[in-house]
Structure formats: C-alpha cells, structure tokens
Design a protein around this motif. Structure first.
Motif, mmCIF file in Angstrom:
data_model
loop_
_atom_site.group_PDB
_atom_site.id
_atom_site.type_symbol
_atom_site.label_atom_id
_atom_site.label_comp_id
_atom_site.label_asym_id
_atom_site.label_seq_id
_atom_site.Cartn_x
_atom_site.Cartn_y
_atom_site.Cartn_z
ATOM 1 N N GLY A 130 0.805 -1.218 0.000
ATOM 2 C CA GLY A 130 0.000 0.000 0.000
ATOM 3 C C GLY A 130 0.836 1.267 0.000
ATOM 4 N N SER A 131 2.152 1.141 -0.247
ATOM 5 C CA SER A 131 3.045 2.301 -0.214
ATOM 6 C C SER A 131 4.120 2.146 -1.278
ATOM 7 C CB SER A 131 3.695 2.422 1.174
ATOM 8 O OG SER A 131 4.785 3.319 1.148
ATOM 9 N N THR A 132 4.261 3.155 -2.115
ATOM 10 C CA THR A 132 5.294 3.137 -3.144
ATOM 11 C C THR A 132 6.681 3.132 -2.513
ATOM 12 O OG1 THR A 132 3.869 4.355 -4.682
ATOM 13 C CG2 THR A 132 6.228 4.345 -5.150
ATOM 14 N N LEU A 133 6.845 3.908 -1.433
ATOM 15 C CA LEU A 133 8.132 3.976 -0.745
ATOM 16 C C LEU A 133 8.535 2.612 -0.198
ATOM 17 C CD1 LEU A 133 10.421 5.839 0.136
ATOM 18 C CD2 LEU A 133 9.160 6.276 2.265
ATOM 19 N N LYS A 134 7.564 1.911 0.406
ATOM 20 C CA LYS A 134 7.852 0.574 0.936
ATOM 21 C C LYS A 134 8.189 -0.393 -0.185
ATOM 22 C CE LYS A 134 5.264 0.376 5.286
ATOM 23 N NZ LYS A 134 4.172 -0.322 6.014
ATOM 24 N N ALA A 135 7.469 -0.285 -1.279
ATOM 25 C CA ALA A 135 7.699 -1.178 -2.420
ATOM 26 C C ALA A 135 9.125 -1.041 -2.928
ATOM 27 C CB ALA A 135 6.699 -0.880 -3.532
ATOM 28 N N VAL A 136 9.564 0.193 -3.110
ATOM 29 C CA VAL A 136 10.924 0.452 -3.569
ATOM 30 C C VAL A 136 11.930 -0.028 -2.525
ATOM 31 C CG1 VAL A 136 12.596 2.266 -4.122
ATOM 32 C CG2 VAL A 136 10.273 2.377 -5.034
ATOM 33 N N PHE A 137 11.610 0.205 -1.258
ATOM 34 C CA PHE A 137 12.497 -0.186 -0.156
ATOM 35 C C PHE A 137 12.685 -1.695 -0.122
ATOM 36 C CE2 PHE A 137 12.972 -0.996 4.552
ATOM 37 C CZ PHE A 137 14.287 -0.555 4.621
ATOM 38 N N PHE A 138 11.601 -2.454 -0.280
ATOM 39 C CA PHE A 138 11.691 -3.922 -0.247
ATOM 40 C C PHE A 138 12.561 -4.454 -1.387
ATOM 41 C CE2 PHE A 138 7.227 -4.188 1.865
ATOM 42 C CZ PHE A 138 7.799 -3.823 3.076
ATOM 43 N N LEU A 139 12.350 -3.941 -2.589
ATOM 44 C CA LEU A 139 13.135 -4.418 -3.731
ATOM 45 C C LEU A 139 14.579 -3.947 -3.648
ATOM 46 C CD1 LEU A 139 12.042 -6.240 -6.010
ATOM 47 C CD2 LEU A 139 10.226 -5.079 -4.765
ATOM 48 N N ALA A 140 14.802 -2.777 -3.041
ATOM 49 C CA ALA A 140 16.172 -2.297 -2.835
ATOM 50 C C ALA A 140 16.889 -3.186 -1.819
ATOM 51 C CB ALA A 140 16.157 -0.847 -2.358
ATOM 52 N N LEU A 141 16.171 -3.616 -0.796
ATOM 53 C CA LEU A 141 16.759 -4.521 0.196
ATOM 54 C C LEU A 141 17.079 -5.873 -0.424
ATOM 55 C CD1 LEU A 141 14.678 -3.874 3.453
ATOM 56 C CD2 LEU A 141 17.106 -3.431 3.090
ATOM 57 N N TYR A 142 16.206 -6.347 -1.303
ATOM 58 C CA TYR A 142 16.471 -7.606 -2.001
ATOM 59 C C TYR A 142 17.750 -7.471 -2.836
ATOM 60 C CZ TYR A 142 16.030 -11.560 -5.153
ATOM 61 O OH TYR A 142 16.295 -12.706 -5.869
ATOM 62 N N SER A 143 17.867 -6.352 -3.547
ATOM 63 C CA SER A 143 19.055 -6.092 -4.368
ATOM 64 C C SER A 143 20.306 -6.015 -3.494
ATOM 65 C CB SER A 143 18.889 -4.783 -5.145
ATOM 66 O OG SER A 143 17.751 -4.819 -5.974
ATOM 67 N N LEU A 144 20.150 -5.416 -2.317
ATOM 68 C CA LEU A 144 21.277 -5.296 -1.395
ATOM 69 C C LEU A 144 21.716 -6.672 -0.905
ATOM 70 C CD1 LEU A 144 22.998 -3.104 0.057
ATOM 71 C CD2 LEU A 144 21.392 -3.275 1.972
ATOM 72 N N GLY A 145 20.738 -7.518 -0.560
ATOM 73 C CA GLY A 145 21.050 -8.866 -0.091
ATOM 74 C C GLY A 145 21.767 -9.689 -1.147
ATOM 75 N N LEU A 146 21.396 -9.491 -2.405
ATOM 76 C CA LEU A 146 22.038 -10.202 -3.514
ATOM 77 C C LEU A 146 23.365 -9.555 -3.898
ATOM 78 C CD1 LEU A 146 21.908 -12.387 -5.737
ATOM 79 C CD2 LEU A 146 20.489 -10.813 -7.084
ATOM 80 N N GLY A 147 23.433 -8.227 -3.780
ATOM 81 C CA GLY A 147 24.606 -7.493 -4.246
ATOM 82 C C GLY A 147 25.800 -7.531 -3.308
ATOM 83 N N ILE A 148 25.570 -7.500 -2.002
ATOM 84 C CA ILE A 148 26.690 -7.466 -1.052
ATOM 85 C C ILE A 148 27.630 -8.663 -1.221
ATOM 86 C CG2 ILE A 148 27.272 -7.707 1.401
ATOM 87 C CD1 ILE A 148 25.026 -5.775 2.038
ATOM 88 N N PRO A 149 27.118 -9.903 -1.248
ATOM 89 C CA PRO A 149 28.045 -11.032 -1.431
ATOM 90 C C PRO A 149 28.744 -11.025 -2.789
ATOM 91 C CG PRO A 149 25.760 -11.793 -1.434
ATOM 92 C CD PRO A 149 25.749 -10.381 -0.994
ATOM 93 N N PHE A 150 28.068 -10.517 -3.839
ATOM 94 C CA PHE A 150 28.724 -10.383 -5.139
ATOM 95 C C PHE A 150 29.921 -9.432 -5.021
ATOM 96 C CE2 PHE A 150 25.314 -12.136 -7.929
ATOM 97 C CZ PHE A 150 26.140 -12.807 -8.825
ATOM 98 N N PHE A 151 29.695 -8.314 -4.351
ATOM 99 C CA PHE A 151 30.737 -7.305 -4.204
ATOM 100 C C PHE A 151 31.916 -7.849 -3.397
ATOM 101 C CE2 PHE A 151 32.561 -3.544 -2.067
ATOM 102 C CZ PHE A 151 32.911 -2.810 -3.193
ATOM 103 N N ILE A 152 31.622 -8.499 -2.280
ATOM 104 C CA ILE A 152 32.683 -9.049 -1.433
ATOM 105 C C ILE A 152 33.453 -10.135 -2.176
ATOM 106 C CG2 ILE A 152 33.147 -10.364 0.681
ATOM 107 C CD1 ILE A 152 30.761 -8.939 1.964
#
Length: 228
Positions: free
Chosen positions: A157-179
C-alpha cells in the motif's frame, strides 16, 4: 519489519542458489571484475574491479527497483480489492514455496530465459547491461524469490515501501557479489564446501516463501495498515 528482513534475506539466499553461486567465477570474469591468467590459472583483479562489480549490481538493482515501482502502481490501482489481492498473493507465494522446495512443478518457472550474450559490451555500461541480462534470464533461481518480494511490495500500500523492499532484495544479492570480487581466490579454497550450502539455501528460501504465503492466506499477516 518482518517483510523488510525477509526481502534482504531472500536476496542473500538467492546468491547461494544452485544456479548463481556455482557460476560466481564465470560471472566475475565475464563482467571484467577479474581476469584469468592462463599460464598460472589464477584470478587477477584489475584496477577497475570495483567499478565493474558495482555496475553489474546497479544493473540488476535497476530492474528490481523498477519492478517494485510497477508492482506498487498495480497494488495502488487495485487498492479497492486489497483483500482479494492479499489472498491471491498468498496463494501464489504458497505455490512458489512448494516449487522452491521441489514439491511442485511449475513449467514456466523452469524455463531458462537467458539472453544470448556471447560477448560482453565494452566498459562499465557493458557490466551494467550484463546485470540487467542477469535479472531477465535466470527465471528458475530468481523468479520465486523476486516474485515473493514483489508481492509484498504490491500489497504494502506504499510506493516507498515497495521500492524499499526491492532495494533490500538487491542489497542482499549485491553485497556477497561485491565481497566475492575481492576475495575470490580465498573463496575458491572453500568453494566445494560452500557449494553444498546451495541445497540448504534453496530449502530455507522455500520455507520462508511458503511461510509468508501461508500468513497472507490465513490472515495472520496483513500488510495494508488501515488509516484512521
């Protein structure tokens, strides 16, 4: 809070999935984050390693966040039918949960839609393009996890939350790639052991997707917060 944590850990578990983690060295070589010395068979990090890796991460993050925006728009459009939206989302997640656990076959999720990119486009933009291709191609690995986070985004019900959730998913996938781009040689010494974890990561992810779906179906979890 639970949905935010779930979004992050879904991305982390996706990294350790059977069709992402075992191919980690290939991804890093292809995007130019590291090079391979044929004579010594050693991976060599170039000066631009950090830029290529970040561009790759930015590529798939761009797609995921865009999906979050689109999902939010659809969710807001269907706000009047939020109860049906939540129930439908719960049913889809339960189906994806059983699929991830290997208890159900979903034909369209089992198709690899990998775009044929025999030669990587040059430069940092090329790594960005590979990141986009990565998200569009590996449906069996990314599909259920991304879809589960996307459903949470649609029902938030919130655009901000929607973006936040997908950004967190990207972060979870991206951090180990970066390391991994910095410690790959050290990581390869334990690669076979870590690769065994892919079986457990898929199981854990399947249980998480199934649990979120069940809470939506049973009315235990309601992402829409009624406003006074």
């Amino acid at each position: 809070m639970i949905d935010a944590l779930y979004s992050f850990f879904a991305g982390l578990l996706t990294f350790f999935s059977p069709c992402v983690f075992p191919l980690l060295p290939s991804y890093l070589v292809f995007i130019g984050a590291i090079s391979l010395d044929d004579r010594s068979s050693e991976f060599i990090k170039g000066k631009k390693s950090i830029y290529h890796t970040l561009a790759f991460i930015a590529g798939f993050s761009f797609v995921f966040v865009s999906l979050g925006l689109a999902g939010s728009a659809i969710g807001n459009f269907l706000l009047a039918y939020k109860e049906y939206l939540i129930l439908t989302g719960g049913l889809i997640l339960v189906t994806f949960g059983f699929y991830t656990l290997g208890l159900l076959k979903v034909p369209f999720l089992s198709r690899y839609l990998v775009l044929d990119m025999k030669h990587k486009p040059h430069g940092i933009l090329g790594s960005f393009a590979v990141g986009i291709t990565f998200t569009l191609g590996w449906t069996p690995c990314l599909g259920p996890a991304v879809s589960s986070v996307l459903i949470l985004a649609m029902t938030s019900g919130s655009t901000l939350k929607a973006v936040f959730f997908l950004a967190l998913y990207s972060l979870g996938l991206g951090i180990p790639f970066f390391i991994s781009s910095f410690i790959l040689e050290r990581l390869l010494a334990y690669f076979s052991r870590l690769a065994k974890f892919t079986r457990y990561s898929r199981f854990i992810l399947g249980v998480l997707i199934l649990t979120i779906g069940a809470t939506l179906l049973l009315g235990i979890y309601r992402p829409f917060i009624p406003r006074p």
